[in-house]
Design a protein around this motif. Structure first.
Motif, mmCIF file in Angstrom:
data_model
loop_
_atom_site.group_PDB
_atom_site.id
_atom_site.type_symbol
_atom_site.label_atom_id
_atom_site.label_comp_id
_atom_site.label_asym_id
_atom_site.label_seq_id
_atom_site.Cartn_x
_atom_site.Cartn_y
_atom_site.Cartn_z
ATOM 1 N N ASN A 260 -49.731 -0.428 -3.010
ATOM 2 C CA ASN A 260 -48.767 -1.238 -2.262
ATOM 3 C C ASN A 260 -47.416 -1.245 -2.966
ATOM 4 O OD1 ASN A 260 -49.161 -2.847 -4.455
ATOM 5 N ND2 ASN A 260 -49.587 -4.740 -3.319
ATOM 6 N N ASP A 261 -47.265 -0.328 -3.933
ATOM 7 C CA ASP A 261 -46.003 -0.203 -4.652
ATOM 8 C C ASP A 261 -44.945 0.376 -3.712
ATOM 9 O OD1 ASP A 261 -44.210 1.888 -6.452
ATOM 10 O OD2 ASP A 261 -44.567 -0.035 -7.451
ATOM 11 N N PRO A 262 -43.787 -0.292 -3.553
ATOM 12 C CA PRO A 262 -42.763 0.175 -2.596
ATOM 13 C C PRO A 262 -42.284 1.587 -2.883
ATOM 14 C CG PRO A 262 -42.255 -2.037 -3.366
ATOM 15 C CD PRO A 262 -43.386 -1.542 -4.207
ATOM 16 N N ALA A 263 -42.017 1.881 -4.165
ATOM 17 C CA ALA A 263 -41.479 3.199 -4.518
ATOM 18 C C ALA A 263 -42.501 4.295 -4.230
ATOM 19 C CB ALA A 263 -41.078 3.219 -5.985
ATOM 20 N N ASN B 172 -45.035 4.242 -2.157
ATOM 21 C CA ASN B 172 -45.222 4.376 -0.708
ATOM 22 C C ASN B 172 -44.100 5.198 -0.094
ATOM 23 O OD1 ASN B 172 -47.414 2.727 0.972
ATOM 24 N ND2 ASN B 172 -47.055 1.643 -0.959
ATOM 25 N N PHE B 173 -42.860 4.855 -0.470
ATOM 26 C CA PHE B 173 -41.717 5.544 0.112
ATOM 27 C C PHE B 173 -41.720 7.033 -0.249
ATOM 28 C CE2 PHE B 173 -37.331 7.071 -0.128
ATOM 29 C CZ PHE B 173 -36.927 6.870 1.185
ATOM 30 N N PHE B 174 -41.914 7.341 -1.570
ATOM 31 C CA PHE B 174 -41.844 8.747 -1.980
ATOM 32 C C PHE B 174 -43.060 9.535 -1.515
ATOM 33 C CE2 PHE B 174 -38.682 7.062 -4.998
ATOM 34 C CZ PHE B 174 -37.651 7.952 -4.748
ATOM 35 N N SER B 175 -44.189 8.856 -1.342
ATOM 36 C CA SER B 175 -45.360 9.555 -0.798
ATOM 37 C C SER B 175 -45.127 9.936 0.657
ATOM 38 C CB SER B 175 -46.606 8.679 -0.935
ATOM 39 O OG SER B 175 -46.923 8.464 -2.294
ATOM 40 N N ASN B 176 -44.475 9.034 1.413
ATOM 41 C CA ASN B 176 -44.116 9.372 2.794
ATOM 42 C C ASN B 176 -43.075 10.483 2.827
ATOM 43 O OD1 ASN B 176 -45.796 7.558 4.171
ATOM 44 N ND2 ASN B 176 -44.353 5.867 3.855
ATOM 45 N N ASP C 74 -37.219 5.932 10.407
ATOM 46 C CA ASP C 74 -36.189 4.889 10.322
ATOM 47 C C ASP C 74 -36.793 3.561 9.923
ATOM 48 O OD1 ASP C 74 -34.234 6.627 10.984
ATOM 49 O OD2 ASP C 74 -34.169 6.108 13.122
ATOM 50 N N GLY C 75 -37.971 3.294 10.452
ATOM 51 C CA GLY C 75 -38.622 2.014 10.173
ATOM 52 C C GLY C 75 -38.950 1.826 8.711
ATOM 53 N N ASP C 76 -39.004 2.948 7.954
ATOM 54 C CA ASP C 76 -39.317 2.843 6.522
ATOM 55 C C ASP C 76 -38.170 2.222 5.738
ATOM 56 O OD1 ASP C 76 -41.796 4.037 6.896
ATOM 57 O OD2 ASP C 76 -40.997 6.074 6.617
ATOM 58 N N PHE C 77 -36.955 2.146 6.365
ATOM 59 C CA PHE C 77 -35.781 1.622 5.671
ATOM 60 C C PHE C 77 -35.486 0.161 6.044
ATOM 61 C CE2 PHE C 77 -35.355 6.186 5.849
ATOM 62 C CZ PHE C 77 -34.942 6.519 4.565
ATOM 63 N N SER C 78 -36.361 -0.452 6.811
ATOM 64 C CA SER C 78 -36.145 -1.826 7.260
ATOM 65 C C SER C 78 -36.304 -2.800 6.108
ATOM 66 C CB SER C 78 -37.151 -2.163 8.374
ATOM 67 O OG SER C 78 -37.003 -3.506 8.781
ATOM 68 N N ASP D 104 -39.953 -6.248 7.002
ATOM 69 C CA ASP D 104 -39.392 -5.735 5.727
ATOM 70 C C ASP D 104 -40.290 -4.612 5.226
ATOM 71 O OD1 ASP D 104 -38.119 -5.269 3.403
ATOM 72 O OD2 ASP D 104 -38.375 -7.272 2.561
ATOM 73 N N THR D 105 -40.250 -3.445 5.860
ATOM 74 C CA THR D 105 -41.167 -2.339 5.522
ATOM 75 C C THR D 105 -40.780 -1.616 4.227
ATOM 76 O OG1 THR D 105 -39.860 -0.904 6.942
ATOM 77 C CG2 THR D 105 -41.835 -1.915 7.903
ATOM 78 N N LEU D 106 -39.523 -1.660 3.864
ATOM 79 C CA LEU D 106 -39.113 -0.944 2.652
ATOM 80 C C LEU D 106 -39.618 -1.652 1.397
ATOM 81 C CD1 LEU D 106 -37.567 1.502 1.591
ATOM 82 C CD2 LEU D 106 -35.528 0.060 1.460
ATOM 83 N N ASN D 107 -39.459 -2.970 1.336
ATOM 84 C CA ASN D 107 -39.884 -3.730 0.163
ATOM 85 C C ASN D 107 -41.357 -4.152 0.218
ATOM 86 O OD1 ASN D 107 -37.334 -3.849 -1.255
ATOM 87 N ND2 ASN D 107 -36.640 -5.144 0.435
ATOM 88 N N ASN D 108 -41.897 -4.258 1.420
ATOM 89 C CA ASN D 108 -43.300 -4.677 1.569
ATOM 90 C C ASN D 108 -44.017 -3.702 2.509
ATOM 91 O OD1 ASN D 108 -43.379 -7.475 0.156
ATOM 92 N ND2 ASN D 108 -41.542 -7.547 1.456
ATOM 93 N N PRO D 109 -44.300 -2.516 2.015
ATOM 94 C CA PRO D 109 -44.893 -1.503 2.899
ATOM 95 C C PRO D 109 -46.380 -1.718 3.166
ATOM 96 C CG PRO D 109 -44.704 -0.629 0.694
ATOM 97 C CD PRO D 109 -44.096 -2.016 0.658
ATOM 98 N N GLY D 110 -47.020 -2.673 2.450
ATOM 99 C CA GLY D 110 -48.454 -2.847 2.584
ATOM 100 C C GLY D 110 -49.208 -1.842 1.710
ATOM 101 N N SER D 111 -50.524 -1.827 1.830
ATOM 102 C CA SER D 111 -51.361 -0.893 1.059
ATOM 103 C C SER D 111 -51.669 0.330 1.894
ATOM 104 C CB SER D 111 -52.662 -1.566 0.632
ATOM 105 O OG SER D 111 -52.399 -2.603 -0.281
ATOM 106 N N ASN D 112 -51.394 1.489 1.309
ATOM 107 C CA ASN D 112 -51.637 2.755 2.011
ATOM 108 C C ASN D 112 -52.315 3.745 1.065
ATOM 109 O OD1 ASN D 112 -50.121 2.386 4.700
ATOM 110 N ND2 ASN D 112 -48.618 1.731 3.161
ATOM 111 N N THR D 113 -53.045 4.672 1.644
ATOM 112 C CA THR D 113 -53.778 5.669 0.862
ATOM 113 C C THR D 113 -53.125 7.036 0.998
ATOM 114 O OG1 THR D 113 -55.849 4.457 1.133
ATOM 115 C CG2 THR D 113 -56.014 6.771 0.493
ATOM 116 N N PHE D 114 -52.924 7.717 -0.132
ATOM 117 C CA PHE D 114 -52.303 9.030 -0.166
ATOM 118 C C PHE D 114 -53.093 9.953 -1.094
ATOM 119 C CE2 PHE D 114 -49.014 5.792 0.315
ATOM 120 C CZ PHE D 114 -48.374 6.189 1.478
#
Length: 477
Positions: A82-85, A87-91, A99-103, A136-146
């Motif tokens: 659930n780390d913002p950084a 999550n973002f760089f994995s996407n 666009d929604g990733d920058f909200s 707030d998807t950029l700062n709180n992206p939730g938990s995701n698996t990569f």
């Protein structure tokens, strides 16, 4: 009566009779030293350990020689975060950023959410008013698996000579280990051959003690020696010789058993109930303890030669340590693969690098340390060489002297045994008294002891001289 005794005593010198206890030492299958040495080579744990050390050094040398081969590595990992950084760089690694990733929360407080470009308040919903409800998807992206996979190549082009010198050092270490293993083989040979030959000497000495004991027992039993002062003194003398011989017999028997056990242990119990092959000490030495002349060899022990290789390696280490302060240049390349709920994508990274330690406290003074260590090893080697030469010269002189002495003692032994028979003849005719006969027997007893000591010392010196041979185990053919 005296004539019968003398005949019996003479026969004992030729064909002694052994008691059951004495027969234990002389019973068993005859085993030559060459057979025992082959068993030592096969079963000695010391030799096996030396072999493994040499193989280890050889593997290290082969490994170090491959320093020029590029390093290839990989890394595969699957993770939930659930780390913002991350999550973002994995996407972004999936090449699927939206666009929604920058909200963020800040979009809710923008003025454009409330008034239009003419500064009129919005009265109907529109695109901008939707920002009021944006997550707030950029700062709180939730938990995701990569998943991420990496494969990389690192090719060093220049390392200041570090790996090259380390490779040379391992070669010198292997040289030293080979010499060290040869020294271990020679030491095991020295131990085995000296033990075996000592048993041979002790057996011969014990046989002579048994022969003398039979004669002395015969004297003590067959003659009444207490009737006169001279007779009584003779009785005491004979009794003293009896006690001396008995003590020596028991001591020698124990030594033989201990020496045999030592050989049985280093052959891993592959021999038992055995006796050495009867042999002359000089002939045995010529067969199993061959030594090279000083003009044929450099009188240095293998262990000294091993340390010479280590000293040469320590000189190379100085150059290797200098590389710590030099730049390192190389090429690298990495390929990545990302996988997630959106897509799978790949990327790469390649280029050149230059690395250099600008300050490393642990490296301060390391070159001087290596120099001092190298000098210390060199001085130790010089000391070992001087001691080896002095020891070799001393052993060589002692070997020649003792060899001549033993040859003379072998001739003297025949004379001594003849003297026993002549003295008994003289005693039977009354030409000498029992005291004089006892003195002859005492001298012969002492002579046998000294001869055994001289032979043992000679064998020790010959065995020790084999440590200076170029060959490792002598000629056993």
């Amino acid at each position: 009566m005296k004539f019968i005794f003398l005949l019996f005593g003479s026969l004992l010198l030729i064909n002694p009779v052994y008691s059951d206890k004495e027969e234990e030492v002389f019973k068993g299958s005859v085993i030559e030293f060459s057979e025992i040495w082959n068993l030592v080579i096969e079963n000695s744990h010391t030799l096996k350990a030396g072999s493994h050390e040499e193989k280890s050094a050889e593997i290290a040398k082969n490994r170090a020689s491959k320093h020029w081969i590029p390093k290839v590595y990989s890394d595969v990992r699957s993770y939930n975060t659930n780390d913002p950084a991350m999550n973002f760089f994995s996407n972004l690694g999936q090449r699927s950023a939206l666009d929604g990733d920058f909200s963020t929360k800040s979009t809710r407080s923008r003025l454009s959410n409330y008034v239009d470009t003419s500064n009129n308040i919005y009265t109907t919903p529109n695109y901008n008013t939707l920002n009021l409800f944006a997550p707030d998807t950029l700062n709180n992206p939730g938990s995701n698996t990569f998943s991420r996979g990496t494969i990389g190549v690192d090719l060093p082009l220049y390392e200041g000579g570090s790996k090259v010198n380390i490779s040379k050092m391992t070669e010198k270490k292997l040289e030293g280990k080979k010499k060290e293993r040869e020294f271990v083989i020679q030491s095991e040979y020295f131990s085995a051959v000296f033990t075996y030959s000592s048993i041979l000497v002790m057996n011969n000495y014990l046989k002579k003690m048994i022969e003398l004991n039979k004669i002395v027992d015969g004297l003590q039993k067959r003659f009444q020696l207490k009737g006169s002062p001279i007779g009584y003194s003779g009785y005491l003398g004979i009794k003293s010789i009896q006690n001396y011989i008995k003590g020596n017999k028991d001591s020698v028997r124990s030594q033989i058993m201990s020496l045999k056990e030592n050989l049985e242990i280093i052959t891993d119990k592959k021999i038992n109930n055995w006796v050495p092959k009867d042999d002359n000490v000089i002939l045995f030495s010529d067969k199993y303890l061959k030594i090279q002349n000083s003009d044929e060899i450099n009188p240095e022990l293998k262990i000294t030669k091993a340390y010479k290789s280590y000293a040469e390696g320590s000189e190379i280490q100085i150059e290797a340590e200098k590389a710590r302060h030099l730049p390192k240049v190389g090429m690298f390349g990495e390929a990545y693969a990302y996988n997630g709920s959106r897509d799978t994508a790949t990327s790469y990274n390649a280029g050149l690098y230059v690395q250099m330690n600008l300050l490393s406290p642990t490296d301060i003074g390391i070159i001087e340390e290596a120099k001092q260590n190298s000098l210390a090893i060199k001085e130790r080697v010089e000391d070992m060489k001087m001691k080896d030469k002095a020891k070799y010269n001393s052993l060589s002189r002692m070997e020649k002297s003792l060899k001549e002495n033993i040859i003379l003692m072998s001739e003297t032994q025949k004379l001594q045994e003849e003297q026993i028979i002549n003295s008994q003849n003289l005693f039977s005719t009354g030409s000498i008294n029992i005291l004089q006969l006892a003195e002859v027997l005492n001298q012969v007893t002492e002579f046998y002891r000294k001869k055994a000591e001289a032979e043992t010392e000679y064998l020790r010196i010959r065995s020790e001289l084999t440590l200076f041979n170029e060959s490792t185990s002598g000629d056993l053919k």
